[in-house]
Structure formats: structure tokens, C-alpha cells
Design a protein around this motif. Structure first.
Motif, short mmCIF file in Angstrom:
data_model
loop_
_atom_site.label_atom_id
_atom_site.label_comp_id
_atom_site.label_asym_id
_atom_site.label_seq_id
_atom_site.Cartn_x
_atom_site.Cartn_y
_atom_site.Cartn_z
N ASN A 1 0.80 -1.23 0.00
CA ASN A 1 0.00 0.00 0.00
C ASN A 1 0.83 1.28 0.00
OD1 ASN A 1 -2.40 -1.47 0.04
ND2 ASN A 1 -2.41 -1.61 2.27
N ARG A 2 2.04 1.20 0.60
CA ARG A 2 2.85 2.42 0.71
C ARG A 2 3.56 2.78 -0.59
NH1 ARG A 2 6.17 0.42 5.83
NH2 ARG A 2 5.83 -1.53 4.69
N ILE A 3 3.45 1.94 -1.61
CA ILE A 3 4.09 2.24 -2.89
C ILE A 3 3.13 2.97 -3.83
CG2 ILE A 3 5.15 1.21 -4.94
CD1 ILE A 3 6.23 -1.00 -3.21
N ASN A 4 1.85 2.62 -3.79
CA ASN A 4 0.82 3.31 -4.56
C ASN A 4 1.13 3.36 -6.05
OD1 ASN A 4 -0.80 3.95 -2.27
ND2 ASN A 4 0.56 5.67 -1.80
N LEU A 5 1.20 2.20 -6.69
CA LEU A 5 1.46 2.16 -8.13
C LEU A 5 0.22 2.57 -8.92
CD1 LEU A 5 3.43 -1.16 -8.75
CD2 LEU A 5 4.34 1.15 -8.55
N THR A 6 0.44 3.38 -9.98
CA THR A 6 -0.64 3.68 -10.92
C THR A 6 -0.67 2.58 -11.99
OG1 THR A 6 0.79 4.95 -12.38
CG2 THR A 6 -0.26 6.15 -10.57
N LYS A 7 -1.66 2.62 -12.85
CA LYS A 7 -1.74 1.64 -13.93
C LYS A 7 -0.53 1.76 -14.85
CE LYS A 7 -4.80 -0.12 -17.55
NZ LYS A 7 -6.11 0.04 -18.23
N GLU A 8 -0.09 3.01 -15.09
CA GLU A 8 1.09 3.24 -15.93
C GLU A 8 2.34 2.67 -15.26
OE1 GLU A 8 -1.19 5.50 -15.22
OE2 GLU A 8 -2.13 5.60 -17.22
N ASP A 9 2.43 2.79 -13.94
CA ASP A 9 3.57 2.23 -13.21
C ASP A 9 3.61 0.71 -13.33
OD1 ASP A 9 4.43 4.72 -12.30
OD2 ASP A 9 3.18 4.64 -10.50
N GLU A 10 2.44 0.09 -13.26
CA GLU A 10 2.38 -1.36 -13.37
C GLU A 10 2.81 -1.82 -14.77
OE1 GLU A 10 -1.13 -3.33 -12.05
OE2 GLU A 10 -1.40 -2.03 -10.32
N ASN A 11 2.37 -1.08 -15.80
CA ASN A 11 2.78 -1.40 -17.17
C ASN A 11 4.29 -1.25 -17.33
OD1 ASN A 11 0.15 -1.91 -17.94
ND2 ASN A 11 -0.21 0.17 -18.71
N LYS A 12 4.84 -0.20 -16.73
CA LYS A 12 6.29 0.02 -16.79
C LYS A 12 7.03 -1.11 -16.08
CE LYS A 12 9.88 3.34 -15.47
NZ LYS A 12 10.16 4.63 -14.78
N LEU A 13 6.48 -1.55 -14.97
CA LEU A 13 7.09 -2.64 -14.21
C LEU A 13 7.08 -3.93 -15.03
CD1 LEU A 13 8.31 -3.22 -11.42
CD2 LEU A 13 6.02 -3.80 -10.60
N PHE A 14 5.98 -4.16 -15.75
CA PHE A 14 5.87 -5.33 -16.61
C PHE A 14 6.96 -5.32 -17.68
CE2 PHE A 14 4.42 -7.70 -20.27
CZ PHE A 14 3.76 -8.80 -19.74
N VAL A 15 7.13 -4.17 -18.34
CA VAL A 15 8.13 -4.05 -19.40
C VAL A 15 9.54 -4.20 -18.82
CG1 VAL A 15 9.13 -2.49 -21.12
CG2 VAL A 15 6.65 -2.62 -20.84
N GLN A 16 9.78 -3.60 -17.65
CA GLN A 16 11.08 -3.72 -17.00
C GLN A 16 11.45 -5.19 -16.75
OE1 GLN A 16 10.58 -0.96 -13.56
NE2 GLN A 16 12.64 -0.25 -14.08
#
Length: 425
Positions: free
Chosen positions: A378-393
């Protein structure tokens, strides 16, 4: 027959991948067709289902379902990490050791995936590290421990090697080579994410974990009991684990119904089903055909890195436990015979490390759990764009790990195998 058997096997993998079905179930269904095409009968397919492997996988996963349900393994990992205190630079090292310890003592990589990524994400927030970096370092530790002889991975590999008729002791080389590669990978990840720039903040101290409860202590001691039965009483690994688990359940250390439900039945069906079909493929000459084709483009100098690349690419679209290890471990022996001048244990080390390395792909269980753990903090608060970036990473990183493995296996795996596991060909 040999070409057709390989085509059927590829169809099973492709169909399971695109339709998102369990490969083991499809493999058994196709096996019913295959035995008729190849002039065999149903007894050949049923006999190819390994009862020994079934007992081993059920025994190990049941025991560690009991232990995990008490919270003992998670608490053990937290205690290891709590030992760093304000010495922030120790956190990645302890994260690696926690992953290694939890996996190597028996449960293998799958159960530990439920512990290490969420733990890494929580600790990263506390001390200021990139949660992806710390999770990946924990995975490196887990992968280093996956090839202990008492893990499911180690058992599956040894079973495949034994079925292929190889008598050499390949475990030392596979394990040491896996540790070597993952240590190098962990250092590269630490540097790439600039972990060295993180300094301890006044309030960034990892909280000390609570004391072990009586049930947790008993659960951890049960691992030693299992090892005693295996080493001194010469009890089969799976039966030893089942026996210890039964004692724990009799004394209500955990709820037996919940623990039985926690056994990864999907994985067990996958491994046994694919193994049975592969046995039919081997009898039809498919494995010999495939190993012969690979051997034609390999020589003693390039065989090991090319095997790592082949296994890694296959692992990106299939299960290491269910497909890569049972398929490619026997091939290593055939290829070593055909090429000459290469140690089968070096080739097996490359296959083992590559199959595990690709597990961080976001399309795999490991990568998906890393994303879920970071997104769930909860303390990271990823947005949908952040999750997509994480997937690509993660996708890019999983590809780069294969490049690193190609280089490491080329330089080191042969010499290490020659010292620790001399060829028995």
C-alpha cells in the motif's frame, strides 16, 4: 514417428500457452492419441507416469505447506533481515541469504515465491531501496538454493538424469554453477539499480521480528527430522517428508484440510503429465532426433552457452519443472556423447540455471508474483502506468539475464563441472 512425436509435443506446449490450460492434462490427452499412432498401448502411457516422483512432490509440498501455515518460514526470513539493523548495505545480502535458506532446506522455489517478493517489497519501503531490485536479489538467492538435492527441482533433475541412464553425480556442479551465476546476477542488479546510493535514514530501521511460537519451533525442527530420516535411516525423500508431515498433523500443528488444499496440484499434474508424454516421445525417437539436430550446430566450446540460450527461451513459454528440465536434461547426455570433449554436468548446469532464470519473466509465475507483491504494498501506490512500466522492466530484465548467463556459462561452467562432477561418459 520421431518427427511426429516432436510435432505432437510442440502442439501441446503451444495449445497450453495460448489457451492457458494445464500442460499436464493436455499432455496426457495427447498421449492417449500418441500411443495408438505409434503402435503402443495405454499401459505404456500409464506406466510412464512416475509414481516415485508423485510421492516425492506430494510429500515435500505437504510438509512445507504445514510449516508455511505456521508462519515459521516467513518469520525466519524476517529474523535474518532484522539482523541488519541500521546497516542498510547488509539488507540485499540478507535478502539473498533469506531466499537461499528458505528454498534450499527443502520446499523449492514455488512455495518461497509466496514469501520472498512480498517480504522484499515491505523491507524496501522501510529502508528506501527500489522494491523491484530487492525482490530480484531475493529471487537470485532463491534460484541459488533451488538445486539442493532435497528440493523438488533437484529431485526432478536427478530423476530425469537417472532415467536417461547417466551414472555421474551431477548435483555438485549444477548447484555451484547456479550459485556462481546468481551471485554475479545479484551484483549486476544491485549496481544497475544504484543500490549503493541508498543511505540509512534515521527512521529506516527494520523492525525486530517477534519470537518463534512453540508450533513454529516444532515446524522448523521437522525439517531436521526429515533430513535425519533421509540421511541416516535411508528413507525415500517423499516418504520421509510425508511421515514427518503426518506426525505434525496428528498433533494439530496445522489444519490438515488447509494444508492438503495448499499442495500445488496443478504443478504436480503438469510435471507428471508432461513427463509421461515425454517418455512416449523418447520411445518414438523424438528426443534423439532433437538432440542430434542441436549437436550439429554445437562444438565443445559453444555447446554449454547454446544450451543455456535454448533452455532459457523454452522456459519463457513453458514450465521449467514440467517441460524444460525433463526434456533437456536427458538431451544433455546425448549431446555430450555426440560432440565429445564436453562434460554433461556443464550442459545440465546451463539448462538448470536458464530454466530458473527465465522465471522472472512477467509472463511466468515468479514475475507475476513480483508485480503483485509490489503493487500490493500500500505504501508504494502504483498507478496503472507504473504497473505497465514494471511489466516491461521485468520482460527486458528476463531477456538480459539470458545474455549474462550465456557469457557466464561459456566462461565458467565447463571448468567447474570438470572439478566437481567429472564426466561419467
Amino acid at each position: 514417428m520421431d518427427v511426429l512425436s516432436l510435432i505432437l509435443f510442440i502442439i501441446v506446449i503451444a495449445l497450453a500457452f495460448f489457451r492457458k490450460n494445464n500442460i499436464g492434462v493436455l499432455a496426457l490427452a495427447v498421449g492417449v492419441v500418441a500411443v495408438r499412432l505409434f503402435g503402443m498401448n495405454d499401459r505404456a502411457l500409464i506406466g510412464a507416469v512416475s509414481v516415485s516422483l508423485f510421492v516425492t512432490l506430494v510429500g515435500i509440498t505437504l510438509l512445507f505447506a504445514v510449516i508455511t501455515s505456521t508462519g515459521a518460514l516467513e518469520l525466519l526470513a524476517r529474523k535474518i533481515i532484522a539482523g541488519a539493523g541500521k546497516r542498510t548495505w547488509m539488507i540485499p545480502i540478507l535478502m539473498y541469504l533469506a531466499g537461499f535458506t528458505i528454498v534450499a532446506v527443502g520446499p523449492g522455489g514455488v512455495p518461497a515465491l509466496a514469501i520472498i517478493p512480498p517480504l522484499a517489497a515491505a523491507i524496501a519501503v522501510e529502508v528506501g531501496y527500489n522494491p523491484l531490485m530487492l525482490a530480484l536479489i531475493g529471487i537470485c538467492g532463491m534460484t541459488s538454493g533451488r538445486f539442493s538435492p532435497i528440493t523438488p527441482e533437484g529431485t526432478i533433475i536427478l530423476s530425469a538424469v537417472a532415467k536417461a541412464g547417466y551414472t555421474g553425480n551431477v548435483t555438485p556442479a549444477i548447484w555451484v554453477n547456479a550459485v556462481l551465476y546468481n551471485l554475479i546476477l545479484a551484483v549486476v542488479i544491485y549496481i544497475a539499480f544504484k543500490g549503493y546510493k541508498v543511505k540509512a535514514a534515521p527512521d529506516a530501521e527494520v523492525k525486530r521480528a517477534e519470537k518463534f511460537s512453540g508450533k513454529q519451533i516444532v515446524a522448523l525442527l521437522s525439517i531436521l527430522a526429515m533430513l535425519f530420516l533421509i540421511v541416516y535411516a535411508k528413507v525415500n525423500l517423499g516418504l520421509a517428508a510425508l511421515s514427518v508431515a503426518a506426525v505434525l498433523l496428528v498433533f494439530h500443528v496445522a489444519d490438515d484440510s488447509k494444508c492438503i488444499k495448499a499442495i500445488p496440484w496443478n504443478t504436480i499434474i503438469l510435471v507428471l503429465g508432461v513427463g509421461a508424454l515425454l517418455s512416449i516421445v523418447a520411445q518414438a525417437g523424438g528426443i534423439a532426433l532433437l538432440s542430434g539436430g542441436l549437436s550439429k550446430i554445437m562444438n565443445s566450446g559453444t555447446a554449454t552457452p547454446l544450451m543455456s540460450l535454448s533452455a532459457g527461451l523454452l522456459s519463457l513459454v513453458s514450465s521449467a519443472l514440467g517441460v524444460v528440465y525433463p526434456t533437456m536434461m536427458p538431451m544433455c547426455i546425448d549431446i555430450a556423447k555426440q560432440i565429445g570433449g564436453v562434460n554433461p554436468a556443464a550442459l545440465m548446469s546451463a539448462v538448470a540455471a536458464a530454466g530458473a532464470a527465465s522465471g522472472i519473466s512477467p509472463m511466468s509465475t515468479g514475475g507475476a508474483l513480483i508485480i503483485a507483491a509490489i503493487a500490493g504494498e500500500n505504501r508504494i501506490n502504483l498507478t496503472k502506468e507504473d504497473e505497465n512500466k514494471l511489466f516491461v522492466q521485468l520482460l527486458i530484465i528476463s531477456m538480459l539475464t539470458l545474455v549474462l548467463l550465456f557469457a557466464v556459462s561459456w566462461l565458467f561452467y565447463g571448468p567447474v563441472a570438470d572439478v566437481l562432477s567429472p564426466s561419467a561418459l
